[in-house]
Design an enzyme around this catalytic site. Structure first.
Site, PDB file in Angstrom:
ATOM      1  N   ARG A 112      41.193  -9.946  21.337  1.00 16.66           N
ATOM      2  CA  ARG A 112      41.235  -9.559  19.928  1.00 16.66           C
ATOM      3  C   ARG A 112      40.947  -8.067  19.867  1.00 16.66           C
ATOM      4  NH1 ARG A 112      42.842  -9.082  15.001  1.00 16.66           N
ATOM      5  NH2 ARG A 112      41.282  -9.190  13.369  1.00 16.66           N
ATOM      6  N   GLY A 113      41.948  -7.280  19.541  1.00 18.26           N
ATOM      7  CA  GLY A 113      41.879  -5.827  19.604  1.00 18.26           C
ATOM      8  C   GLY A 113      40.717  -5.181  18.889  1.00 18.26           C
ATOM      9  N   GLU A 114      40.584  -5.457  17.618  1.00 16.83           N
ATOM     10  CA  GLU A 114      39.555  -4.784  16.832  1.00 16.83           C
ATOM     11  C   GLU A 114      38.158  -5.070  17.353  1.00 16.83           C
ATOM     12  OE1 GLU A 114      40.099  -5.895  12.758  1.00 16.83           O
ATOM     13  OE2 GLU A 114      42.208  -5.348  12.794  1.00 16.83           O
ATOM     14  N   ARG A 155      38.575  -3.552  21.866  1.00 17.01           N
ATOM     15  CA  ARG A 155      39.455  -2.527  22.418  1.00 17.01           C
ATOM     16  C   ARG A 155      38.723  -1.255  22.872  1.00 17.01           C
ATOM     17  NH1 ARG A 155      44.721  -2.370  22.118  1.00 17.01           N
ATOM     18  NH2 ARG A 155      44.833  -3.674  20.271  1.00 17.01           N
ATOM     19  N   GLY A 196      55.906  -3.412  15.457  1.00 15.79           N
ATOM     20  CA  GLY A 196      57.079  -3.963  14.798  1.00 15.79           C
ATOM     21  C   GLY A 196      57.887  -4.875  15.703  1.00 15.79           C
ATOM     22  N   GLU A 218      49.796 -15.986  22.073  1.00 13.06           N
ATOM     23  CA  GLU A 218      49.848 -15.513  23.455  1.00 13.06           C
ATOM     24  C   GLU A 218      49.173 -16.528  24.378  1.00 13.06           C
ATOM     25  OE1 GLU A 218      48.026 -11.660  23.741  1.00 13.06           O
ATOM     26  OE2 GLU A 218      49.580 -10.684  22.557  1.00 13.06           O
TER      27      GLU A 218
END
Length: 196
Positions: A32-34, A37, A64, A97
């Site tokens: 989870r990026g936020e 990261r 995108g 994913e």
């Protein structure tokens, strides 16, 4: 420049002509990026670069694009790290994913290492606690079939031997343990290929 491309494995394939000739990723990093990261994952990236382990991380992927681009990276990888954190279940992309990763595992084309960052494996497996609250909030706006796939993937991957970073453990020692495990798995794969 070539060392950088090897370490990040063509993280900017549309910007670098040499990235096209880079080998496929050895490791796909799912997180989870936020949540991670700029801390844990950035330190993991550096450790992988130092050991010349090719990896894919979506931070430089063109925005995108659909999930098929990420699915292709998963299929190209030998190992995937599923890095679970408290906020992981807020992301349908992460869960999609994970479903793809488990499909590749079932076809014996990928090995997954579950990594738990300050979250209990049982809470992830059973969608309980803070992790479960976030999962069910996302599930309310999702389809039934999709939710079942997510639950199956969460249960399947968390039943594998994983690595856990608790509250009272040094992050750098934990990252070293992850990298050593990746190297062990990659070496075992190459030995198997050599003796076939």
């Amino acid at each position: 420049m070539q060392g950088f491309l090897l370490g990040t494995l063509g993280a900017c394939p549309s910007l670098s002509p040499t990235a096209i000739s880079s080998p496929p990723p050895q490791v796909f990093i799912n997180f989870r990026g936020e949540d991670l990261r700029y801390g844990f994952v950035s330190h993991l990236e550096e450790a992988l670069k130092r050991r010349h382990i090719n990896f894919f991380i979506d931070k430089h992927e063109e925005r995108g694009k659909d999930l098929e681009t990420l699915f292709k990276r998963i299929e190209e990888s030998s190992i995937a790290l599923a890095i679970f954190s408290r906020r992981y279940a807020e992301s349908g992309w992460c869960l999609d994913e994970l479903v793809k990763m488990m499909e590749c595992v079932e076809m014996k084309r990928l090995r997954v290492i579950p990594i738990f960052i300050k979250v209990e494996p049982r809470d992830v497996r059973e969608q309980k606690g803070d992790f479960g609250t976030r999962f069910w909030k996302l599930a309310r706006s999702s389809r039934g079939v999709q939710i079942m796939k997510w639950k199956h993937a969460l249960c399947s991957v968390t039943n594998k031997m994983g690595l856990t970073l608790g509250e009272k453990r040094y992050e750098n020692d934990f990252i070293e343990e992850i990298v050593v495990e990746i190297e062990r798995m990659l070496n075992a794969k190459w030995k198997k290929v050599l003796y076939i």
